[in-house]
Scaffold this active site. Sequence first.
Site, short mmCIF file in Angstrom:
data_model
loop_
_atom_site.label_atom_id
_atom_site.label_comp_id
_atom_site.label_asym_id
_atom_site.label_seq_id
_atom_site.Cartn_x
_atom_site.Cartn_y
_atom_site.Cartn_z
N ILE A 180 0.89 -1.25 -0.07
CA ILE A 180 -0.05 0.22 -0.23
C ILE A 180 0.93 1.16 -0.08
CG2 ILE A 180 -1.67 1.16 1.16
CD1 ILE A 180 -2.79 -1.24 0.02
N LYS A 211 -10.82 -4.55 9.92
CA LYS A 211 -10.82 -5.70 10.87
C LYS A 211 -10.89 -4.98 12.28
CE LYS A 211 -8.45 -9.15 8.49
NZ LYS A 211 -8.69 -8.52 7.04
N GLU A 221 15.46 -1.79 4.14
CA GLU A 221 16.27 -1.22 3.32
C GLU A 221 16.09 -1.60 1.88
OE1 GLU A 221 20.49 -1.34 3.40
OE2 GLU A 221 20.52 -3.57 3.76
N ILE A 258 -3.71 4.86 7.75
CA ILE A 258 -4.37 3.56 7.15
C ILE A 258 -4.72 2.72 8.02
CG2 ILE A 258 -4.15 1.78 5.15
CD1 ILE A 258 -3.24 4.88 4.59
N LYS A 318 0.29 -6.46 9.91
CA LYS A 318 -1.30 -6.79 9.56
C LYS A 318 -1.80 -8.05 9.40
CE LYS A 318 0.11 -6.83 4.51
NZ LYS A 318 -0.13 -6.17 3.28
N ILE A 359 9.25 3.06 12.96
CA ILE A 359 8.13 3.98 13.67
C ILE A 359 8.24 3.88 15.35
CG2 ILE A 359 6.83 4.20 11.68
CD1 ILE A 359 4.94 2.21 12.97
#
Length: 606
Positions: free
Chosen positions: A288, A405, A311, A401, A363, A338
């Site tokens: 995505i 679910k 990377e 995003i 995910k 993150i």
Amino acid sequence: MTYQKRMTFWVLLDSLIVLSAIYVSYFILHPQLQIFTSKVLLVTSITLLISHHLFASIYKLYNKAWEYASVGELVAIVKAVTWSVLMTAIFQQVIIGDIYFRALIMTWMLHVILIGGSRFSWRIYRDRYIKPQPNLSRALIVGAGAAGTMLVKQLKNNRDTGILPVAFIDDNPTKYKLQIYGIPVVGNSQTISNTVEKLRIDKIIIAIPSLSKEEMQKIFDECAKTKAKTVKMPRIEDIMLGKLSVNQFRDVQVEDLLGREPVELDIESISKTIKGKTILVTGAGGSIGSEISRQICKFQPSKILLLGHGENSIYQIDMELKNQYKDEIEIIPVIADIQDRERIFETMDRYKPHVIYHAAAHKHVPLMEYNPKEAVKNNILGTRNVAEAADTFSVDTFVMISSDKAVNPTNVMGSTKRIAEMVVQQLDQHSKTKFVAVRFGNVLGSRGSVIPLFKKQIQIGGPVTVTHPDMTRYFMTIPEASRLVLQAGSLAEGGEVFVLDMGEPVKIVDLAKNLIQLSGYTIEEIGIQYTGIRPGEKMYEELLGDKEIHKQAVFPKIFIGKAVLDQENEVQYLIEQFSRMNSKEIREFVLNVANKRKNNILSIVK
């Protein structure tokens, strides 16, 4: 034959025809009219010869590939002959003082017949008498419209494709039994299987670029009843732009059958959000994130930051975009996790992005059931790091995003996604930054999705594994999901959860059957095995909870929900205390917070 030899041949042949025609006219008309003299014949023949070659050059009769001659070439011959005869009539009037109309009319007719016949004779001989190679694939063309006729013309003129068009199929009853370029229209789409068997068809080519997904599914269902290979011709736009040729076919893909009709975007509003701005995409190396980055670059940002901790994936999208936009956009790869709060704040402080598209997340449902702590660290704490950095450095818009679910979640992944939504919604209440979330269903072809798994299972001969025959999911394509994210960013006012109207959910077993057939096998050959529902899975997914639904779309096929926030204390507790919890406690806690079960939460906290 070289160009010079071809031109010399046609010039000599035309000279012979032109001179012969005037003398043939003389012999035909001479018994009735005693009008011809040596002077008349000399003036007429010289003028005709010169004027014919002049207008033949103007209309490029000596530059055409006559083996592909059609109506356009015949019109060019008529124009050249007509102008040469008119020029001769003028010279007769000026030099001789009279115009010999009957002779000139007969000469015009002979020129058209003989010159046209000389050009078309090879085309006729080639089409009718040169036998096709025995190894050509016999093709059935679905669609006798502009695309289909263009395709047949190309295939008939170019035998190197290895394809012999045999018949058309078209649902327009007025075309039934007509012939187009000598190819008959033999029936409608419901007769495909019978036609394939009757005409010994090897390949079915779908030549209807405007076909809707629903119509495509119906036609493919008929094609799947046969053993012929089914392919699609390219889009007309790609042919006209020179990206692909008419005969560059591609296999029918599952996206063609299960993908939805594309949502028309508000290009102007998206452009205002992105053009000339600095944009940050987290998880830019994922399915995505990388597609969001591609879509963003179409709107000409001044800079795009491609942030991710893998990377190799960041390198690939970085190289791809730099090859395409190196002179237009500053593309900056940022290797960062993150979960590394200091690194995220450092990056935000250095580049000061205007808009953030947050696509980085864990995910996979089954994996997160086994690793709930990692799901919390990445999906909740990682999201909080990026969101709080956005707030600190006054980012204009933050788009997260999310997933279907996150609605009434029964698994760790969905629960952490819902709590991540809560985190950004809480920030939105007191921040100048506009925080929004975008929910959509399963993405066709994304990494770890069911389609790559099914394809691998088919490659090794099966069986394809499906958890339950009634398991359903919403599906969308990667480009559509990415465009929705961009549109949400342009519509954001703060605190919204944007949802795409994804139509009807699809049974996973139907998806499996389509993939098996698209791969050229029968369902019996590969087989489908039911393995049972995995931990954390639901039989079906939802896109909005009962209290979140706003029936009116804010944009065509895009809905908005205002999620209720009444779990702020619990979310804060989780963020502060999760490192002291074990996996079982984390799993129970996030499920209860996401589903607003306060009594159970309190018992875990105590």
